[in-house]
Scaffold this motif. Structure first.
Motif, PDB file in Angstrom:
ATOM      1  N   GLN A  43       0.825  -1.203   0.000  1.00  0.00           N
ATOM      2  CA  GLN A  43       0.000   0.000   0.000  1.00  0.00           C
ATOM      3  C   GLN A  43       0.862   1.257   0.000  1.00  0.00           C
ATOM      4  OE1 GLN A  43      -2.160  -0.649   3.762  1.00  0.00           O
ATOM      5  NE2 GLN A  43      -4.022  -1.010   2.581  1.00  0.00           N
ATOM      6  N   PHE A  44       0.238   2.353  -0.405  1.00  0.00           N
ATOM      7  CA  PHE A  44       0.695   3.695  -0.048  1.00  0.00           C
ATOM      8  C   PHE A  44      -0.214   4.177   1.076  1.00  0.00           C
ATOM      9  CE2 PHE A  44       2.191   3.477  -4.430  1.00  0.00           C
ATOM     10  CZ  PHE A  44       3.460   4.038  -4.342  1.00  0.00           C
ATOM     11  N   HIS A  45       0.376   4.723   2.128  1.00  0.00           N
ATOM     12  CA  HIS A  45      -0.388   5.385   3.175  1.00  0.00           C
ATOM     13  C   HIS A  45      -0.216   6.878   2.966  1.00  0.00           C
ATOM     14  CE1 HIS A  45      -0.562   1.792   6.209  1.00  0.00           C
ATOM     15  NE2 HIS A  45      -1.057   1.517   5.024  1.00  0.00           N
ATOM     16  N   LEU A  46      -1.346   7.606   2.917  1.00  0.00           N
ATOM     17  CA  LEU A  46      -1.337   9.002   2.478  1.00  0.00           C
ATOM     18  C   LEU A  46      -2.088   9.886   3.467  1.00  0.00           C
ATOM     19  CD1 LEU A  46      -2.191   7.988  -1.179  1.00  0.00           C
ATOM     20  CD2 LEU A  46       0.066   8.724  -0.372  1.00  0.00           C
ATOM     21  N   PRO A  47      -1.556  10.057   4.683  1.00  0.00           N
ATOM     22  CA  PRO A  47      -2.215  10.944   5.644  1.00  0.00           C
ATOM     23  C   PRO A  47      -2.121  12.397   5.178  1.00  0.00           C
ATOM     24  CG  PRO A  47      -0.082  10.245   6.478  1.00  0.00           C
ATOM     25  CD  PRO A  47      -0.324   9.460   5.232  1.00  0.00           C
ATOM     26  N   THR A  48      -3.127  13.179   5.540  1.00  0.00           N
ATOM     27  CA  THR A  48      -3.151  14.586   5.159  1.00  0.00           C
ATOM     28  C   THR A  48      -2.201  15.375   6.045  1.00  0.00           C
ATOM     29  OG1 THR A  48      -5.449  14.354   4.474  1.00  0.00           O
ATOM     30  CG2 THR A  48      -4.633  16.592   4.817  1.00  0.00           C
ATOM     31  N   GLY A  49      -1.356  16.187   5.424  1.00  0.00           N
ATOM     32  CA  GLY A  49      -0.391  16.994   6.151  1.00  0.00           C
ATOM     33  C   GLY A  49       0.572  17.656   5.193  1.00  0.00           C
ATOM     34  N   ARG A  50       1.605  18.268   5.750  1.00  0.00           N
ATOM     35  CA  ARG A  50       2.624  18.894   4.916  1.00  0.00           C
ATOM     36  C   ARG A  50       3.238  17.853   3.983  1.00  0.00           C
ATOM     37  NH1 ARG A  50       7.894  18.725   5.771  1.00  0.00           N
ATOM     38  NH2 ARG A  50       7.539  17.938   7.887  1.00  0.00           N
ATOM     39  N   ALA A  51       3.438  18.206   2.734  1.00  0.00           N
ATOM     40  CA  ALA A  51       3.909  17.248   1.733  1.00  0.00           C
ATOM     41  C   ALA A  51       5.255  16.648   2.133  1.00  0.00           C
ATOM     42  CB  ALA A  51       4.029  17.917   0.368  1.00  0.00           C
ATOM     43  N   GLN A  52       5.344  15.332   2.013  1.00  0.00           N
ATOM     44  CA  GLN A  52       6.605  14.621   2.216  1.00  0.00           C
ATOM     45  C   GLN A  52       7.061  14.051   0.879  1.00  0.00           C
ATOM     46  OE1 GLN A  52       5.515  11.759   5.242  1.00  0.00           O
ATOM     47  NE2 GLN A  52       6.184  13.093   6.900  1.00  0.00           N
ATOM     48  N   VAL A  53       8.381  14.144   0.647  1.00  0.00           N
ATOM     49  CA  VAL A  53       8.949  13.672  -0.610  1.00  0.00           C
ATOM     50  C   VAL A  53      10.067  12.682  -0.303  1.00  0.00           C
ATOM     51  CG1 VAL A  53      10.095  14.333  -2.762  1.00  0.00           C
ATOM     52  CG2 VAL A  53       8.372  15.834  -1.754  1.00  0.00           C
ATOM     53  N   LEU A  54       9.887  11.466  -0.775  1.00  0.00           N
ATOM     54  CA  LEU A  54      10.872  10.414  -0.580  1.00  0.00           C
ATOM     55  C   LEU A  54      12.148  10.761  -1.330  1.00  0.00           C
ATOM     56  CD1 LEU A  54      10.262   6.707  -0.298  1.00  0.00           C
ATOM     57  CD2 LEU A  54      11.829   7.382  -2.111  1.00  0.00           C
ATOM     58  N   ARG A  55      13.284  10.583  -0.682  1.00  0.00           N
ATOM     59  CA  ARG A  55      14.564  10.898  -1.318  1.00  0.00           C
ATOM     60  C   ARG A  55      15.002   9.701  -2.160  1.00  0.00           C
ATOM     61  NH1 ARG A  55      17.963  12.953   3.785  1.00  0.00           N
ATOM     62  NH2 ARG A  55      17.120  10.988   4.577  1.00  0.00           N
ATOM     63  N   GLY A  56      14.329   9.541  -3.287  1.00  0.00           N
ATOM     64  CA  GLY A  56      14.595   8.406  -4.146  1.00  0.00           C
ATOM     65  C   GLY A  56      13.416   8.159  -5.055  1.00  0.00           C
ATOM     66  N   THR A  57      13.164   6.892  -5.360  1.00  0.00           N
ATOM     67  CA  THR A  57      12.145   6.512  -6.334  1.00  0.00           C
ATOM     68  C   THR A  57      11.419   5.264  -5.852  1.00  0.00           C
ATOM     69  OG1 THR A  57      13.536   7.367  -8.128  1.00  0.00           O
ATOM     70  CG2 THR A  57      11.740   5.900  -8.749  1.00  0.00           C
ATOM     71  N   VAL A  58      10.097   5.254  -5.990  1.00  0.00           N
ATOM     72  CA  VAL A  58       9.306   4.063  -5.687  1.00  0.00           C
ATOM     73  C   VAL A  58       9.086   3.292  -6.980  1.00  0.00           C
ATOM     74  CG1 VAL A  58       7.127   3.171  -4.791  1.00  0.00           C
ATOM     75  CG2 VAL A  58       8.157   5.204  -3.759  1.00  0.00           C
ATOM     76  N   GLY A  59       9.413   2.011  -6.980  1.00  0.00           N
ATOM     77  CA  GLY A  59       9.118   1.161  -8.120  1.00  0.00           C
ATOM     78  C   GLY A  59       7.697   0.637  -8.030  1.00  0.00           C
ATOM     79  N   LEU A  60       6.965   0.732  -9.133  1.00  0.00           N
ATOM     80  CA  LEU A  60       5.584   0.251  -9.186  1.00  0.00           C
ATOM     81  C   LEU A  60       5.442  -0.741 -10.331  1.00  0.00           C
ATOM     82  CD1 LEU A  60       3.014   3.179  -8.724  1.00  0.00           C
ATOM     83  CD2 LEU A  60       3.128   1.062  -7.420  1.00  0.00           C
ATOM     84  N   MET A  61       4.761  -1.839 -10.062  1.00  0.00           N
ATOM     85  CA  MET A  61       4.419  -2.801 -11.101  1.00  0.00           C
ATOM     86  C   MET A  61       2.937  -2.619 -11.407  1.00  0.00           C
ATOM     87  SD  MET A  61       5.859  -5.285 -12.825  1.00  0.00           S
ATOM     88  CE  MET A  61       7.184  -5.769 -11.729  1.00  0.00           C
ATOM     89  N   LEU A  62       2.626  -2.281 -12.663  1.00  0.00           N
ATOM     90  CA  LEU A  62       1.240  -2.074 -13.080  1.00  0.00           C
ATOM     91  C   LEU A  62       0.955  -2.943 -14.294  1.00  0.00           C
ATOM     92  CD1 LEU A  62       1.081   1.805 -12.634  1.00  0.00           C
ATOM     93  CD2 LEU A  62       0.083   0.079 -11.134  1.00  0.00           C
ATOM     94  N   PRO A  63      -0.266  -3.492 -14.406  1.00  0.00           N
ATOM     95  CA  PRO A  63      -0.518  -4.568 -15.371  1.00  0.00           C
ATOM     96  C   PRO A  63      -0.413  -4.185 -16.839  1.00  0.00           C
ATOM     97  CG  PRO A  63      -2.214  -4.513 -13.660  1.00  0.00           C
ATOM     98  CD  PRO A  63      -1.403  -3.278 -13.504  1.00  0.00           C
TER      99      PRO A  63
END
Length: 290
Positions: free
Chosen positions: A64-84
């Motif tokens: 999952q992605f967990h997406l609580p409301t708040g000040r924007a957070q930015v991951l220092r890198g890249t998330v790999g996603l597999m989509l069909p």
């Protein structure tokens, strides 16, 4: 005479980490988050938990992605996603421009992936299913890749091997740490200055939940005690000299945690009210038997 072994048994060893369940990133606007994660990427909002307007859990296979409301957070890198389906993804991304214009949303095609940027600057690398590279997964988060300072890969490998108990190897200049059956953390060195850590986190599950806690506690690395099933650490250090190498919060759960390996609902993003077929609403996150 013992039976002949035809297989590499070590290839099936996961180590201590058995789940990369979620990536947690705060978002300032849940409506834009819905447009991006649900409509554009084609993920599925968890129908059972966090159904209000101050947090959203978006299912991607078994993660999952967990997406609580708040000040924007930015991951220092890249998330790999597999989509069909790459073509369907590009169609959804193109349609999402109408909602996401004026943000940092962008996407571009590459040979083996589609590079996507979320409205707040998080980078994602969207891959089509590839059994040889990522295993028999069609929908999920196969890896999270972090940008780290030069000269840190060796120490990070020691941290995950000696303290966490996860297999780690440096391949083609990238450290890969196995954290589940077909999931890994990656660390790539860069000279590009990185922003200060802003509090985002990943969640892993440990078999030796208590043993790793003891090793972290001895080094003063436990950052939070959440419950009997969960604790956190943020600082990644070289076990040889205690040197700080990187910071990213790790939410650690035991395999007795009530949410461990919880089955997740995943919709077929190709289905719509005008393109509908009974019995095809759900999608499978893994390939059928070979």
């Amino acid at each position: 005479m013992p039976p002949q072994n035809l297989w590499d048994r070590s290839a099936e060893s996961l180590g201590n980490v058995v789940e990369l369940q979620h990536v947690n990133l705060q978002v300032p606007d849940p409506l834009l988050a819905t447009a991006f994660y649900i409509s554009a990427l084609g993920l599925t909002r968890d129908p059972y938990l966090m159904t209000g307007i101050d947090n959203m859990w978006a299912n991607a296979g078994i993660s999952q992605f967990h997406l609580p409301t708040g000040r924007a957070q930015v991951l220092r890198g890249t998330v790999g996603l597999m989509l069909p389906d790459r073509a369907q993804l590009l169609h959804r991304l193109d349609r999402a421009r109408r909602w996401l214009s004026g943000t940092r949303f962008a996407f571009a095609e590459a040979e083996d992936h589609v590079a996507v940027t979320c409205p707040w600057g998080n980078r994602m690398r969207c891959h089509a299913p590839d059994a040889e590279r990522f295993g028999r997964v069609t929908l999920g988060i196969p890896y999270v890749e972090f940008d780290v300072a030069p000269g840190t890969l060796g120490g990070l490998a020691r941290f995950y091997e000696q303290i966490v108990g996860a297999p780690a190897a440096i391949m083609d200049g990238t450290l890969q740490v196995r954290v589940a059956r077909e999931q890994y953390l990656a660390f790539r060195e860069t000279d590009t200055p990185q922003p200060e850590f802003d509090g985002h986190h990943i969640q892993l599950a440990f078999v030796d939940f208590g043993g790793v806690h003891r090793k972290l506690s001895e080094r003063g690395l436990i950052s939070r005690e959440d419950s009997e099933h969960q604790y956190r650490f943020t600082r990644l250090v070289d076990p040889e000299d205690g040197r700080l190498l990187f910071e990213v919060e790790h939410e650690i759960r035991s395999t007795t945690h009530p949410l461990f390996a919880r089955p997740l609902v995943n919709r077929n993003a190709a289905i719509s009210n005008t393109r509908y077929a009974p019995g095809h609403e759900a999608t499978h996150w893994a390939m059928p038997p070979a």
